[in-house]
Design an enzyme around this catalytic site. Structure first.
Site, PDB file in Angstrom:
ATOM      1  N   THR A 280       0.847  -1.190   0.000  1.00 23.21           N
ATOM      2  CA  THR A 280       0.000   0.000   0.000  1.00 23.21           C
ATOM      3  C   THR A 280       0.884   1.242   0.000  1.00 23.21           C
ATOM      4  OG1 THR A 280      -1.743   1.201   1.181  1.00 23.21           O
ATOM      5  CG2 THR A 280      -0.191  -0.031   2.532  1.00 23.21           C
TER       6      THR A 280
ATOM      7  N   HIS B 166       2.642 -11.434  14.318  1.00 29.62           N
ATOM      8  CA  HIS B 166       3.720 -11.993  15.134  1.00 29.62           C
ATOM      9  C   HIS B 166       3.454 -13.453  15.506  1.00 29.62           C
ATOM     10  CE1 HIS B 166       7.414 -11.677  17.098  1.00 29.62           C
ATOM     11  NE2 HIS B 166       7.234 -10.592  17.834  1.00 29.62           N
TER      12      HIS B 166
END
Length: 404
Positions: free
Chosen positions: A323, A375
């Site tokens: 993006t 994560h």
């Protein structure tokens, strides 16, 4: 001969849609394959076209109604305009003529009611939202009917200077309430789910854009002449991310329940802003694409996004997303994951800053990069390694081109 007009068959990922706009009303002549209705889903806007020359005889689903896949939304009369439709059109014209006569007689309130009631649902909605009186709009439709374009054009006309200054009540504050589009609602749901269902973390780095800018300046004209596509920065980022994904497979993976899916292909989504909201069309197999193919693909997707022509197939899938908030001036941001992907790269504004180079201060065009990642799937070491790889390949584009 009367036939049924049905909503398109929706893909499995789309449960239903909403009638957004009827471009034609009963009695209006239409040509084969002419767009008569737009159906908005939570991903794309689907167009319904006329099956033949003729006219709509009856509308079953009005604007704002929910429709299911292949559900009947109207009936259609092939050939000449149907008798019922002709009668409706004549009655509409008579209403307008009566309203005009009443206007000359000074009966303004009756004129306004007749004009408003005679308009299509979309026009009535536009008049209500804008506060414009129907009598003030010049209708260009059949029989003097007002169209949505007429309302929009009336809004853009310069207002005539009032004879006396208009007074505004002290403390008056205007509010406007409009329903959220299905696409905006879907985007909101996905973004909220990404923040609640993932262990999202963002790591940052910066890249010296001078080598790419110099290469682009030197070869952009020859590139465009040879390939018919403009050489931008995005192709360098797509190719750099593709190479980095090869070296760090976890960044190209996704989580499905308790399973990890490692993708052996590279489908990179490129976030594009449109009038309807953020959409992410996907470039397939970017490891097999050259720079010209990447630039052409992005250009085609951007044009389709502006026109609302992107298909669901073009926006599904994807193993990684890029993006670019820099196009709007963003200097730094933390992009939100595009689930079920586990990472997204954010590009930002190129800005000249003083940098230390070999003990000397140089002014260089720098860009901050941000990699948001899940994560649960990606360790910090892999995330940082991925971002450093992208940085190095961009600062030495020869390595990228020569596959070093």
């Amino acid at each position: 001969m009367a036939t049924e007009i049905k909503a398109p068959v929706f893909p499995e990922s789309v449960a239903d849609g909403t009638i957004a706009t009827w471009h034609k009303q009963p009695g209006e002549a239409v040509s084969r394959d002419e767009v008569i209705c737009d159906i908005e889903t939570d991903k794309v806007v689907l167009e319904v076209v006329a099956p033949a020359d003729g006219s709509i005889s009856a509308i079953i689903k009005n604007e704002g109604d929910t429709v299911l896949s292949a559900e009947v939304i109207a009936t259609f009369e092939e050939g000449a305009v149907s008798g019922a439709a002709q009668t409706q059109a004549v009655q509409s014209e008579e209403k307008v003529e009566q309203a005009a006569a009443q206007t000359q007689a000074g009966n303004a309130p009756v004129v306004e009611r007749a004009q408003v009631q005679d308009q299509a649902p979309a026009v009535r909605k536009a008049l209500t939202e804008t506060g414009i009186a129907a009598a003030d709009v010049d209708g260009t439709g059949r029989g003097g009917r007002i169209t949505k374009e007429d309302v929009a054009n009336h809004q853009t006309k310069p207002a005539a200077a009032p004879a006396t200054p208009l007074s505004v009540a002290v403390g008056e504050r205007i509010e406007k309430r409009v329903p959220m589009t299905r696409l905006r609602k879907r985007v909101a749901e996905r973004l909220l789910a990404a923040t609640q269902q993932t262990a999202m973390l963002t790591t940052f780095n910066e890249v010296n854009m001078k080598p790419i800018m110099e290469m682009r300046k030197q070869y952009k004209d020859a590139f465009e002449k040879r390939h018919g596509a403009r050489l931008g920065f995005m192709s360098f980022f797509v190719k750099a991310c593709t190479e980095a994904l090869k070296r760090y497979p976890a960044v190209n993976a996704s989580i499905d329940g308790d399973d990890i899916i490692y993708h052996g292909y590279y489908d990179i989504g490129v976030a594009v802003s449109s009038d309807r909201g953020l959409v992410v069309p996907v470039l397939r197999d970017t490891d097999r694409m050259n720079y010209a193919e990447v630039e052409s693909g992005i250009g085609a997707y951007a044009a389709k996004a502006r026109e609302g022509k992107l298909s669901i197939e073009e926006m599904t899938g994807g193993t990684f997303t890029i993006t670019n908030g820099g196009t709007f001036g963003s200097l730094l941001s933390t992009p939100i994951l595009n689930q079920p992907q586990t990472a997204i790269l954010g590009m930002h504004k190129i800005q000249e800053r003083p940098m230390a180079v070999n003990g000397q201060v140089e002014i260089l065009p720098m860009m901050y990069l941000a990699l948001s990642y899940d994560h649960r799937m990606i360790d910090g070491k892999e995330a940082v390694g991925f971002l450093v790889t992208v940085k190095e390949l961009l600062e030495e584009p020869a390595k990228l081109i020569l596959d070093l």
